[in-house]
Enzyme design. Structure first.
Site, mmCIF file in Angstrom:
data_model
loop_
_atom_site.group_PDB
_atom_site.id
_atom_site.type_symbol
_atom_site.label_atom_id
_atom_site.label_comp_id
_atom_site.label_asym_id
_atom_site.label_seq_id
_atom_site.Cartn_x
_atom_site.Cartn_y
_atom_site.Cartn_z
ATOM 1 N N LYS A 144 10.284 -14.166 -24.505
ATOM 2 C CA LYS A 144 9.630 -13.234 -23.408
ATOM 3 C C LYS A 144 10.995 -12.898 -22.625
ATOM 4 O O LYS A 144 11.928 -13.812 -22.396
ATOM 5 C CB LYS A 144 8.672 -14.008 -22.487
ATOM 6 N N SER A 155 0.730 -11.733 -18.593
ATOM 7 C CA SER A 155 1.787 -10.941 -18.741
ATOM 8 C C SER A 155 2.626 -10.936 -20.106
ATOM 9 O O SER A 155 3.695 -10.209 -20.236
ATOM 10 C CB SER A 155 2.902 -11.256 -17.497
ATOM 11 N N SER A 165 -1.085 -16.114 -18.120
ATOM 12 C CA SER A 165 0.039 -15.262 -18.643
ATOM 13 C C SER A 165 0.297 -15.530 -20.292
ATOM 14 O O SER A 165 0.847 -14.754 -20.821
ATOM 15 C CB SER A 165 1.076 -14.905 -18.278
HETATM 16 N N1 GLN Z 1 -2.235 -12.245 -14.297
HETATM 17 C C1 GLN Z 1 -1.750 -13.216 -13.350
HETATM 18 C C2 GLN Z 1 -0.897 -12.637 -12.370
HETATM 19 O O1 GLN Z 1 -0.872 -11.490 -12.327
HETATM 20 C C3 GLN Z 1 -1.077 -14.434 -13.978
HETATM 21 C C4 GLN Z 1 0.449 -14.098 -14.572
HETATM 22 C C5 GLN Z 1 1.092 -15.186 -15.175
HETATM 23 O O2 GLN Z 1 0.450 -16.021 -15.705
HETATM 24 N N2 GLN Z 1 2.636 -14.922 -15.091
HETATM 25 O O3 GLN Z 1 -0.431 -13.207 -11.659
#
Ligand code: GLN
Length: 471
Positions: A74, A149, A173
Site C-alpha cells: 500500500k 482504503s 481499511s
Molecule cells: N473508512 C474509514 C475511514 O475513512 C477507515 C479508514 C482506515 O481504516 N484507514 O476513516
C-alpha cells in the site's frame, strides 16, 4: 497452492521463481489499466530483485521465508527509493529515504517488492474513490467499488496481480476492502506490527496487516512482519507465534460469541444471511456458539470520527510545503504559502477530516468532544473485555452492505462512514480481527469478521481457516 509451499519449490529448484513472478507481471499488464489497483509498477525494478535472489541462491546462501514471493505494498508504507504518495497530490513526488520496518523484514526474508498499491487519499475513505490517481475498480464487478482504503491492495490480490499484499487498517481499511474483493484481510492487535515507516493517519488506531487469497498465506506473512520494534514506541515486546502452524489450535473447543448489536435493521439481508449460514455451519460441527452483548457498539462510529480526525489533524500538520512534497507556486508570504499548498495539495475528504479534527481539539470543545470520545472508547474496550471472559472469539458481519456502485456514496459522507460500523469497534479497542469469505453472492462474496482477544491472532486465523468459504 500456498506461498509457503511455493518458497520450498523455488528453493529446491522444482519451480522457476522467474516464471512464477512473470505470471503475476502478465496479469498486471493485462488488468491494471481497467482496475487501477497499482500506482507504481516497474518491471526493471522487479527483475533486478529477481537477479539478486538468483545470485544469492547460486552462492548457496541461506534463503529467506519469503524467497521469491512478490508482494504489493500500500502506498502509505515507505519503501526506500520508491515514491510514497498516500495517493495524495501533496506527496505525489515524495520519494522515500528509508524502508518501513515491515519492508526491512520482508527484504530480509527475500520477498520481492512488486508494486505500490492505490488507496484512498491518506487512507481516509471506504471506497477508494478519494485517490488523487483515480478510483480503483472492484475486479469482481468493474462498476462497483473495491472498498477502502486498502482497495488497491485487495483488488490486486483478488485479480491475481499478486499472491499477497500489505494494507493498513485504522477503522476497517484492511477488512472491508478484503470483504468487497473476496479475499482475506487481517488487522493485527495494535502493537503487534511496527508502524515505523507507515505514514500516520490515526496513530492510536493504525496497524499494518496482510491481505491474501488464502488464510494460511495471511498467517505466513504476519509471521514475517510481526514483532517488537524499538523504533515504534507503541509496538509491544511479545514473542511472535508461529501463526502458520494453525493445526496447533483445537478449533472445535473454542467458544464463539455472536453480538446482537451487529444484527440490526438497515443491514442488507444477504449480508446477514451469509453470516448466519456460517454460524449454522459452526454449530453443525459441534462448536459452542452463543449470543453476547456489546452494549456500546452504537457509539463506535461517532467516537471513531472524533478520535481519528483529531489525530489526523495533528499528523497532517507536517504537510506545509516546507518539509515534504508539493509546494504551491503562487504565494505572497509564508502564511500564504502554507495555505495555498494545503488548499491545492489536499483533496476534499482529507480537508473535511482536518477541519473536524481541529474543531474537536480546539479550546472550549476539547472536553465536550475529544475527552468524551476517549471516555466512550474506554467503555467500548470494557465491553470487549467482559465478553472475552466468556468466549474465545466473536463473529460479526464485516460491512453492512455488499460492494456499492462507484459514485453511489461519494456525496454522502455519513453513509460512507457507516460502511465501517462493524469494523471500527475492534479498531478502537485495538483487537485483532480478520475478514474471510462467507460464500458467493452472484459475482460477489458474503463476508464474516472474526474478532479475537489481544494477541490471539492464531486463534482468529484458525477459525478463519475453518470458516472461509470460496463458493
Ligand atoms: N473508512 C474509514 C475511514 O475513512 C477507515 C479508514 C482506515 O481504516 N484507514 O476513516
Amino acid at each position: 497452492m500456498s506461498i509457503k509451499r511455493d518458497v520450498e519449490k523455488f528453493k529446491n529448484g522444482e519451480m522457476s521463481l522467474e516464471e512464477y513472478v512473470k505470471s503475476y507481471i502478465d496479469n498486471i499488464k493485462q488488468k491494471n489499466r481497467d482496475i487501477n489497483a497499482l500506482i507504481f509498477f516497474d518491471e526493471d525494478y522487479v527483475y533486478s530483485q529477481i537477479e539478486k535472489l538468483k545470485e544469492k541462491q547460486n552462492r548457496g546462501e541461506k534463503l529467506g521465508k519469503l524467497f521469491g514471493i512478490p508482494i504489493v505494498i500500500k502506498d502509505n508504507i515507505n519503501v526506500f527509493g520508491l515514491k510514497t504518495t498516500c495517493a495524495s497530490k501533496i506527496l505525489a513526488n515524495y520519494e522515500s529515504i528509508y524502508d518501513a520496518t515491515v519492508i526491512e523484514k520482508i527484504k530480509a526474508e527475500d520477498g520481492i517488492i512488486l508494486a505500490k498499491a492505490n488507496m484512498d487519499e491518506f487512507a481516509m475513505g471506504s471506497s477508494n474513490e478519494t485517490s488523487y490517481f483515480g478510483p480503483v475498480k472492484n475486479p469482481l464487478d468493474l462498476e462497483r467499488v473495491p472498498g477502502g482504503s486498502s482497495g488497491g491492495s485487495a483488488a490486486a490480490v483478488s485479480s491475481g496481480m499478486a499472491p499477497i499484499a500489505l494494507g493498513s487498517d485504522t477503522g476497517g481499511s484492511i477488512r472491508q476492502p478484503a470483504a468487497f474483493c473476496g479475499v482475506i484481510g487481517l488487522k493485527p492487535t495494535y502493537g503487534r506490527v511496527s508502524r515505523y515507516g507507515l505514514v500516520a493517519f490515526g496513530s492510536s488506531l493504525d496497524q499494518i496487516g496482510p491481505i491474501a487469497d488464502d488464510v494460511e498465506d495471511a498467517a505466513y506473512l504476519l509471521e514475517v512482519i510481526a514483532g517488537y520494534d524499538p523504533k515504534d514506541s507503541t509496538s509491544i515486546e511479545k514473542e511472535v507465534e508461529s501463526y502458520s502452524n494453525l493445526e496447533d489450535i483445537d478449533v472445535k473447543s473454542l467458544k464463539v460469541g455472536v453480538p446482537k448489536e451487529y444484527f440490526i435493521d438497515g443491514v442488507d439481508k444477504e449480508v446477514i444471511d451469509a453470516v448466519n449460514e456460517r454460524i449454522e455451519y459452526l454449530k453443525s460441527l459441534g462448536i459452542e456458539v452463543k449470543e453476547i452483548s456489546l452494549p456500546h457498539t452504537e457509539y463506535a462510529v461517532a467516537t471513531y470520527y472524533i478520535i481519528a480526525t483529531a489525530e489526523a489533524s495533528s499528523n497532517l500538520a507536517r504537510y506545509d510545503g516546507v518539509k515534504y512534497g508539493y509546494r504551491s507556486q503562487n504565494y505572497t508570504s509564508l502564511i500564504d504559502m502554507y495555505k495555498k499548498t494545503r488548499d491545492e495539495g489536499f483533496g476534499a475528504e482529507v480537508k473535511r477530516r482536518i477541519m473536524l479534527g481541529t474543531y474537536v481539539l480546539s479550546a472550549g470543545y476539547y472536553d465536550a468532544y475529544y475527552l468524551k470520545g476517549q471516555k466512550v472508547r474506554t467503555l467500548i474496550i470494557e465491553d470487549f473485555k467482559k465478553v472475552f471472559e466468556d468466549v474465545d472469539l466473536i463473529i460479526t458481519p464485516v460491512s453492512p452492505s455488499l460492494p456499492f456502485k462507484l459514485g453511489e456514496k461519494l456525496d454522502d459522507p455519513l453513509q460512507m462512514y457507516l460502511s465501517d460500523m462493524f469494523t471500527i469497534p475492534a479498531s478502537l479497542a485495538g483487537l485483532p480481527a480478520i475478514s474471510v469469505r462467507a460464500g458467493k453472492i452472484g459475482n460477489l462474496y458474503g463476508a464474516v469478521q472474526i474478532i479475537g482477544n489481544y494477541f490471539e491472532e492464531k486463534k482468529v486465523l484458525a477459525l478463519a481457516k475453518l470458516l472461509d468459504k470460496r463458493d
